[in-house]
Write an enzyme that holds these catalytic residues in place. Sequence first.
Site, PDB file in Angstrom:
ATOM      1  N   TYR A   1      12.895 -11.243 -11.525  1.00 44.38           N
ATOM      2  CA  TYR A   1      11.618 -10.574 -11.252  1.00 44.38           C
ATOM      3  C   TYR A   1      10.525 -11.105 -12.171  1.00 44.38           C
ATOM      4  O   TYR A   1       9.423 -11.457 -11.726  1.00 44.38           O
ATOM      5  CB  TYR A   1      11.774  -9.066 -11.435  1.00 44.38           C
TER       6      TYR A   1
ATOM      7  N   LYS B   1       7.216 -13.181 -11.018  1.00 37.93           N
ATOM      8  CA  LYS B   1       5.868 -12.703 -11.343  1.00 37.93           C
ATOM      9  C   LYS B   1       5.088 -13.741 -12.147  1.00 37.93           C
ATOM     10  O   LYS B   1       3.865 -13.871 -12.014  1.00 37.93           O
ATOM     11  CB  LYS B   1       5.956 -11.387 -12.116  1.00 37.93           C
TER      12      LYS B   1
ATOM     13  N   LEU C   1      -0.253  -6.093  -4.351  1.00 39.47           N
ATOM     14  CA  LEU C   1       0.670  -5.222  -5.064  1.00 39.47           C
ATOM     15  C   LEU C   1       2.084  -5.309  -4.500  1.00 39.47           C
ATOM     16  O   LEU C   1       2.987  -4.619  -4.975  1.00 39.47           O
ATOM     17  CB  LEU C   1       0.178  -3.770  -5.000  1.00 39.47           C
TER      18      LEU C   1
ATOM     19  N   TYR D   1      15.538 -13.271  -2.574  1.00 38.13           N
ATOM     20  CA  TYR D   1      14.603 -12.355  -1.912  1.00 38.13           C
ATOM     21  C   TYR D   1      13.439 -12.017  -2.843  1.00 38.13           C
ATOM     22  O   TYR D   1      12.277 -11.987  -2.424  1.00 38.13           O
ATOM     23  CB  TYR D   1      15.339 -11.082  -1.495  1.00 38.13           C
TER      24      TYR D   1
ATOM     25  N   GLU E   1       6.776  -7.758 -17.813  1.00 32.42           N
ATOM     26  CA  GLU E   1       8.097  -8.398 -17.799  1.00 32.42           C
ATOM     27  C   GLU E   1       7.994  -9.916 -17.952  1.00 32.42           C
ATOM     28  O   GLU E   1       8.987 -10.567 -18.275  1.00 32.42           O
ATOM     29  CB  GLU E   1       8.842  -8.048 -16.519  1.00 32.42           C
TER      30      GLU E   1
ATOM     31  N   ILE F   1       0.808  -1.220   0.000  1.00 32.49           N
ATOM     32  CA  ILE F   1       0.000   0.000   0.000  1.00 32.49           C
ATOM     33  C   ILE F   1       0.841   1.270   0.000  1.00 32.49           C
ATOM     34  O   ILE F   1       0.380   2.325  -0.437  1.00 32.49           O
ATOM     35  CB  ILE F   1      -0.981  -0.001   1.203  1.00 32.49           C
TER      36      ILE F   1
ATOM     37  N   GLY G   1       3.520   1.776  -1.746  1.00 33.26           N
ATOM     38  CA  GLY G   1       4.169   1.973  -3.037  1.00 33.26           C
ATOM     39  C   GLY G   1       3.369   2.903  -3.927  1.00 33.26           C
ATOM     40  O   GLY G   1       2.300   3.404  -3.563  1.00 33.26           O
TER      41      GLY G   1
ATOM     42  N   THR H   1       2.761  -8.576 -14.555  1.00 32.29           N
ATOM     43  CA  THR H   1       3.596  -7.572 -15.215  1.00 32.29           C
ATOM     44  C   THR H   1       3.946  -7.959 -16.637  1.00 32.29           C
ATOM     45  O   THR H   1       4.052  -9.148 -16.972  1.00 32.29           O
ATOM     46  CB  THR H   1       4.904  -7.369 -14.429  1.00 32.29           C
TER      47      THR H   1
END
Length: 329
Positions: A157, A161, A89, A104, A136, A11, A13, A134
């Site tokens: 990443y 995702k 999110l 991580y 990506e 929240i 971000g 995303t």
Amino acid sequence: MPVKTALITGITGQDGSYLAELLLAKGYTVHGIVRHASSLIANTSRLDAVYQDPHDAERRLFLHKGDVTDAGLLNNLVRDIEPDEVYNLAAQSHVRVSFDLPDYTANVTALGAIRLLEAVRAARIDAKVYQASTSEMFGTAAPPQSETTGFHPRSPYGVAKLFAHWATVNYRESYDMFAVSGIAFNHESPRRGETFVTRKITRAVARIAAGLEKKVYLGNLDAVRDWGYAPEYAEAMWLTLQHGAPDDYVIATGRPATVREFAEAAFAHAGLDWRDHIEHDERYERPAEVPALVGDPAKIEREIGWKARVHWDELARVMVDADRAALSG
């Protein structure tokens, strides 16, 4: 009509803060999970416009300490709040950083999503879930990319995702959950983190125009991206959960630009020539580049009625104006 309750991870971000503002304006009670840094002070600056006095009996925004690596916290929070809508999110969302912190990134971005889905399932509540997927995930897939385009992620990443995306699809199909994946292409705003390329550029423009700097160092200027305006993308997230049935949706403008073109527009808006101020630095290159991400928003425009209004050139001007105002004020 009863007041709806929403739970937002991430929240504090960019997206979370705009979404919180949107939901509060619609009358929701909003709960957010806030991850504390080593300083033990949570960075809630993006929520300043809507943060209320904790002693106000009428407040509708509640922040809870924790993060998505803690399954027990998620289980307890979902059970106690019984949200109508859940927006995931939370992520380690910087692509370049994910190469340095792959473990991580996977723990937060991939496993965090399945922990939250499992918390909703185990609570046996009729909550709608939004997963922030995303562009990506597409990686080297040829543009334009749509909901039927094959995935080929090119970073830890993107891989994390993709795990979260397929977990969302699996929970929807296995448990009949109202679970939506919004495949958002790049979206920016004055609240974007300063290490992301668009904000790095617009912040540099402001500082160079003020005589505080002379140069900004960037990586691949030829990368093509589909940049939209974050507040509009928060609206798209909400709209997908108001639709009659859950599905996956590309959220994009469909209008591409290179990093070079974005930089040129940003510098020109301040009366500067980008060629005088940008230097290449290979440290900002990714180990595996993604050449072009351009979304096909036809499905969300047709089924949900959402359409991007702000495109990359206007976005560059908005962000430059905000950074110059912040610097002068």
